[in-house]
Design a protein around this motif. Structure first.
Motif, PDB file in Angstrom:
ATOM      1  N   LEU A   1      43.678  43.837  56.409  1.00 36.99           N
ATOM      2  CA  LEU A   1      43.762  42.905  55.283  1.00 36.99           C
ATOM      3  C   LEU A   1      44.052  41.512  55.822  1.00 36.99           C
ATOM      4  O   LEU A   1      45.210  41.086  55.920  1.00 36.99           O
ATOM      5  N   THR A   2      42.991  40.817  56.177  1.00 40.59           N
ATOM      6  CA  THR A   2      43.099  39.485  56.765  1.00 40.59           C
ATOM      7  C   THR A   2      42.629  38.423  55.770  1.00 40.59           C
ATOM      8  O   THR A   2      41.880  38.727  54.842  1.00 40.59           O
ATOM      9  N   PRO A   3      43.050  37.173  55.939  1.00 40.41           N
ATOM     10  CA  PRO A   3      42.654  36.123  54.993  1.00 40.41           C
ATOM     11  C   PRO A   3      41.259  35.593  55.246  1.00 40.41           C
ATOM     12  O   PRO A   3      40.694  35.750  56.319  1.00 40.41           O
ATOM     13  N   GLY A   4      40.695  34.950  54.201  1.00 35.00           N
ATOM     14  CA  GLY A   4      39.375  34.344  54.311  1.00 35.00           C
ATOM     15  C   GLY A   4      38.719  34.214  52.959  1.00 35.00           C
ATOM     16  O   GLY A   4      39.315  34.549  51.916  1.00 35.00           O
ATOM     17  N   GLY A   5      37.492  33.772  52.953  1.00 34.21           N
ATOM     18  CA  GLY A   5      36.759  33.531  51.714  1.00 34.21           C
ATOM     19  C   GLY A   5      36.359  34.774  50.959  1.00 34.21           C
ATOM     20  O   GLY A   5      35.939  34.697  49.805  1.00 34.21           O
ATOM     21  N   VAL A   6      36.481  35.951  51.604  1.00 36.51           N
ATOM     22  CA  VAL A   6      36.211  37.220  50.923  1.00 36.51           C
ATOM     23  C   VAL A   6      37.421  38.152  51.070  1.00 36.51           C
ATOM     24  O   VAL A   6      37.287  39.349  51.329  1.00 36.51           O
ATOM     25  N   ASP A   7      38.574  37.570  50.861  1.00 35.87           N
ATOM     26  CA  ASP A   7      39.840  38.299  50.900  1.00 35.87           C
ATOM     27  C   ASP A   7      39.759  39.512  49.979  1.00 35.87           C
ATOM     28  O   ASP A   7      39.340  39.412  48.823  1.00 35.87           O
ATOM     29  N   GLN A   8      40.164  40.682  50.477  1.00 30.48           N
ATOM     30  CA  GLN A   8      40.120  41.901  49.676  1.00 30.48           C
ATOM     31  C   GLN A   8      41.221  41.956  48.622  1.00 30.48           C
ATOM     32  O   GLN A   8      41.151  42.764  47.694  1.00 30.48           O
ATOM     33  N   ASP A   9      42.209  41.105  48.763  1.00 28.24           N
ATOM     34  CA  ASP A   9      43.260  41.019  47.750  1.00 28.24           C
ATOM     35  C   ASP A   9      42.768  40.079  46.653  1.00 28.24           C
ATOM     36  O   ASP A   9      43.017  38.879  46.669  1.00 28.24           O
ATOM     37  N   LEU A  10      42.056  40.631  45.677  1.00 29.56           N
ATOM     38  CA  LEU A  10      41.417  39.807  44.655  1.00 29.56           C
ATOM     39  C   LEU A  10      42.444  39.043  43.814  1.00 29.56           C
ATOM     40  O   LEU A  10      42.178  37.921  43.375  1.00 29.56           O
ATOM     41  N   ILE A  11      43.579  39.646  43.574  1.00 29.69           N
ATOM     42  CA  ILE A  11      44.609  38.973  42.779  1.00 29.69           C
ATOM     43  C   ILE A  11      45.073  37.714  43.507  1.00 29.69           C
ATOM     44  O   ILE A  11      45.279  36.657  42.900  1.00 29.69           O
ATOM     45  N   ARG A  12      45.194  37.801  44.817  1.00 29.39           N
ATOM     46  CA  ARG A  12      45.639  36.665  45.626  1.00 29.39           C
ATOM     47  C   ARG A  12      44.609  35.536  45.622  1.00 29.39           C
ATOM     48  O   ARG A  12      44.963  34.360  45.732  1.00 29.39           O
ATOM     49  N   LEU A  13      43.335  35.881  45.471  1.00 31.24           N
ATOM     50  CA  LEU A  13      42.287  34.859  45.483  1.00 31.24           C
ATOM     51  C   LEU A  13      42.420  33.884  44.323  1.00 31.24           C
ATOM     52  O   LEU A  13      42.187  32.691  44.471  1.00 31.24           O
ATOM     53  N   GLY A  14      42.750  34.394  43.131  1.00 30.90           N
ATOM     54  CA  GLY A  14      42.981  33.497  41.997  1.00 30.90           C
ATOM     55  C   GLY A  14      41.739  33.153  41.189  1.00 30.90           C
ATOM     56  O   GLY A  14      41.406  31.983  41.012  1.00 30.90           O
ATOM     57  N   HIS A  15      41.042  34.165  40.669  1.00 26.66           N
ATOM     58  CA  HIS A  15      39.906  33.915  39.782  1.00 26.66           C
ATOM     59  C   HIS A  15      40.386  33.172  38.527  1.00 26.66           C
ATOM     60  O   HIS A  15      41.421  33.500  37.956  1.00 26.66           O
ATOM     61  N   LYS A  16      39.607  32.213  38.096  1.00 32.98           N
ATOM     62  CA  LYS A  16      39.968  31.437  36.901  1.00 32.98           C
ATOM     63  C   LYS A  16      38.911  31.497  35.798  1.00 32.98           C
ATOM     64  O   LYS A  16      39.210  31.216  34.641  1.00 32.98           O
ATOM     65  N   ARG A  17      37.672  31.885  36.110  1.00 31.55           N
ATOM     66  CA  ARG A  17      36.595  31.754  35.142  1.00 31.55           C
ATOM     67  C   ARG A  17      35.970  33.078  34.714  1.00 31.55           C
ATOM     68  O   ARG A  17      35.096  33.086  33.849  1.00 31.55           O
ATOM     69  N   ILE A  18      36.373  34.184  35.314  1.00 31.23           N
ATOM     70  CA  ILE A  18      35.832  35.464  34.877  1.00 31.23           C
ATOM     71  C   ILE A  18      36.327  35.783  33.470  1.00 31.23           C
ATOM     72  O   ILE A  18      37.358  35.265  33.026  1.00 31.23           O
ATOM     73  N   LYS A  19      35.569  36.616  32.761  1.00 36.46           N
ATOM     74  CA  LYS A  19      35.955  36.982  31.401  1.00 36.46           C
ATOM     75  C   LYS A  19      37.115  37.968  31.439  1.00 36.46           C
ATOM     76  O   LYS A  19      37.062  38.976  32.139  1.00 36.46           O
ATOM     77  N   ARG A  20      38.151  37.671  30.727  1.00 37.12           N
ATOM     78  CA  ARG A  20      39.314  38.544  30.655  1.00 37.12           C
ATOM     79  C   ARG A  20      39.394  39.173  29.279  1.00 37.12           C
ATOM     80  O   ARG A  20      38.911  38.594  28.315  1.00 37.12           O
ATOM     81  N   PRO A  21      39.980  40.375  29.113  1.00 35.71           N
ATOM     82  CA  PRO A  21      40.597  41.148  30.187  1.00 35.71           C
ATOM     83  C   PRO A  21      39.566  41.797  31.102  1.00 35.71           C
ATOM     84  O   PRO A  21      38.435  42.073  30.703  1.00 35.71           O
ATOM     85  N   MET A  22      40.009  42.042  32.336  1.00 32.46           N
ATOM     86  CA  MET A  22      39.149  42.606  33.370  1.00 32.46           C
ATOM     87  C   MET A  22      40.006  43.476  34.285  1.00 32.46           C
ATOM     88  O   MET A  22      41.063  43.053  34.738  1.00 32.46           O
TER      89      MET A  22
END
Length: 519
Positions: free
Chosen positions: A476-497
């Protein structure tokens, strides 16, 4: 019968044969081919421009698809008009100028060579373009304006793509891969072409009904592999549905987890000539997906980098493969994040040449490569590499060691350099490159099977690496495709998800019937 009569009859026969041949050729459907293929992360600072894409035109497009060989049955069933197929390895957001360049060329070739009876459109479905929320939907909408609504379009996609109502409306037939890793990529594309030809030759034309259902689940590919459950059984439910009367095809898209737009979600489609059966098939798959959403786990054990390295050093299995997941270029990472390599360089185990052998593949460093080429094989080098594009987690790393191999001419990397640093062989490339095949290593004089540890920028292992592994952990390393999706911080996807809203209520998974392209 005299000679003149024989000659006259012979001439008449030849005329009839010629006429029939011309008629047969004229009656073949005229079908265009186009493709736009990239998976691009909105969480990476990288940009994808024209130079990021390999562009195929004319016969080069036929050569790409094995089923379009000169003597193949499918090749002979139509007058094929290849336009442009632009493909890039996954990366950052595509510049608007690049997108418009490719779209303009496709549209112009369609205008010049039309009209068409049909079109085969090969797209990934997870492109991100500057200022756009649905590039593939935009592309097919603009294609429709050129080819018209009578033209039948068959679209093939990656199961990590995103599917909007616009894309489904303008696609008369739509399908996607059923395996991850994508060992059925060409089989899927052939199915898209075969379904298209079947509808043309039978005279049935466009399917009468299309169902679309968004499933509010967004998971990375590393959790949704069809090698393991529940993905294996979920995708196995698709093919039996296509054998039912009234259903032509059905598909499940996992969606693209590293894109932040309203369209990023899992999706199900089905189409055919029976409204009831099409709707039933789509709803069955959507519910099946939703019911197992909490069962998806990583395809291999995951751990921190430190835990992964300790396990690998302790293990006697060769090679112990570690996936450096956060910067996976085949998922959209920049490929030049140095955080993992910087951590390796700090560790005392690898500082001496007699330590555990480790191959690190790879880090882009064009200036490093340039200096290495000037110095030559066998020379010592001290120079920096990496973090030219994505320096958010760590800056350029200084590599000091012996140049063991310089190789020119790689189709992705252009030039590769192997530098021995302590007990590590670090591969530095002029341009980022994913390392998926044993030959990628052996061409550089490296033997991955005998290495204690092989670290690759990848998520789940592609077949060759998977079959080669002695053991495997995904770090679990950092980067643009981080597997920790919560950590990435999506703002525009439709919620709830799910899994962002883990306790959300059951969604509406009833079939949405999408209008036909000519309605």
């Amino acid at each position: 019968m005299n000679n003149k009569s024989v000659i006259a009859i012979f001439a008449l026969c030849m005329l009839l044969i010629s006429s029939c041949a011309k008629k047969e050729k004229k009656d073949l459907p005229k079908i265009a081919i186009a493709g736009f293929w990239i998976e691009s992360s909105t969480f990476s600072p990288a940009k994808s421009d024209v130079n990021s894409f390999k562009q195929l035109r004319g016969d080069e497009i036929f050569d790409y698809y094995p089923f379009f060989g000169v003597d193949s049955t499918l090749r002979k069933q139509a007058q094929w008009v290849p336009t442009l197929r632009a493909r890039a390895i996954p990366g950052g957001v595509v510049t608007k100028e690049t997108y418009e360049t490719f779209v303009s060329e496709i549209l112009e070739k369609l205008k010049v060579n039309g009209p068409f009876d049909a079109m085969f459109l090969d797209v990934h479905g997870a492109s991100s373009v500057e200022g756009m929320d649905d590039p593939e939907g935009d592309l097919i909408t603009r294609i429709r304006k050129v080819v018209g609504t009578d033209c039948m379009i068959s679209t093939s996609m990656d199961l990590h793509g995103n599917v909007t109502p616009e894309l489904v409306k303008h696609s008369d037939l739509i399908t996607c891969f059923r395996l991850a890793p994508h060992e059925d990529a060409m089989e899927t594309r052939r199915r898209a072409v075969k379904n298209l030809l079947d509808r043309l030759e039978s005279g049935k034309g466009k399917p009468k009904y299309k169902a679309w259902i968004p499933v509010p689940v967004l998971l990375p590919g590393e959790k949704t592999s069809t090698r393991i459950e529940p993905g294996k059984s979920l995708y196995a439910k698709i093919d039996p549905l296509t054998k039912q009367e009234g259903v032509i095809d059905a598909a499940i898209w996992v969606g693209y987890a590293w894109g932040d737009a309203p369209r990023n979600t899992a999706t199900v489609t089905a189409y055919g000539d029976s409204k009831e059966e099409v709707a039933k098939a789509a709803e069955y798959l959507a519910k099946s997906f939703w019911d197992v959403r909490k069962e998806f786990e990583f395809v291999a054990p995951v751990a921190s980098l430190d835990e992964s390295l300790k396990a690998a050093i302790k293990s006697d299995k060769k090679p112990f493969i570690i996936s450096d997941m956060g910067d996976n270029p085949t998922a959209g990472g920049a490929g030049d994040v140095t955080w993992t390599l910087a951590e390796l360089l700090k560790r005392p185990e690898f500082k001496k040449s007699g330590g555990p052998s480790l191959i690190y593949a790879s880090i882009p460093g064009p200036k490093f490569v340039e200096k290495a080429v000037k110095l030559g094989e066998g020379a010592m080098i001290e120079a920096e590499a990496g973090a030219n594009v994505d320096s958010r987690y760590s800056g350029p790393v200084k590599l000091k060691g012996k140049i063991e191999k310089i190789r020119h001419g790689d189709k992705h990397a252009e030039t590769e350099v192997v530098v021995k640093v302590g007990s590590m062989h670090v591969i530095v490339t002029k341009i980022r490159k994913p390392y998926h095949h044993e030959a990628d290593f052996t061409n550089l004089g490296l033997n991955p099977r005998e290495s204690d540890i092989v670290m690759v920028k990848i998520g789940y292992l592609v077949p060759e690496l998977y079959n080669m592994r002695g053991d495997w952990l995904m770090a679990l390393t950092p980067g643009g495709v981080d597997q920790d999706l919560i950590r990435l911080g999506h703002k525009r996807i439709k919620r709830p998800m799910f899994p962002f809203d883990a306790d959300m209520e059951n969604p509406d998974l009833s079939a949405r019937m999408i209008p036909l392209s000519n309605e």
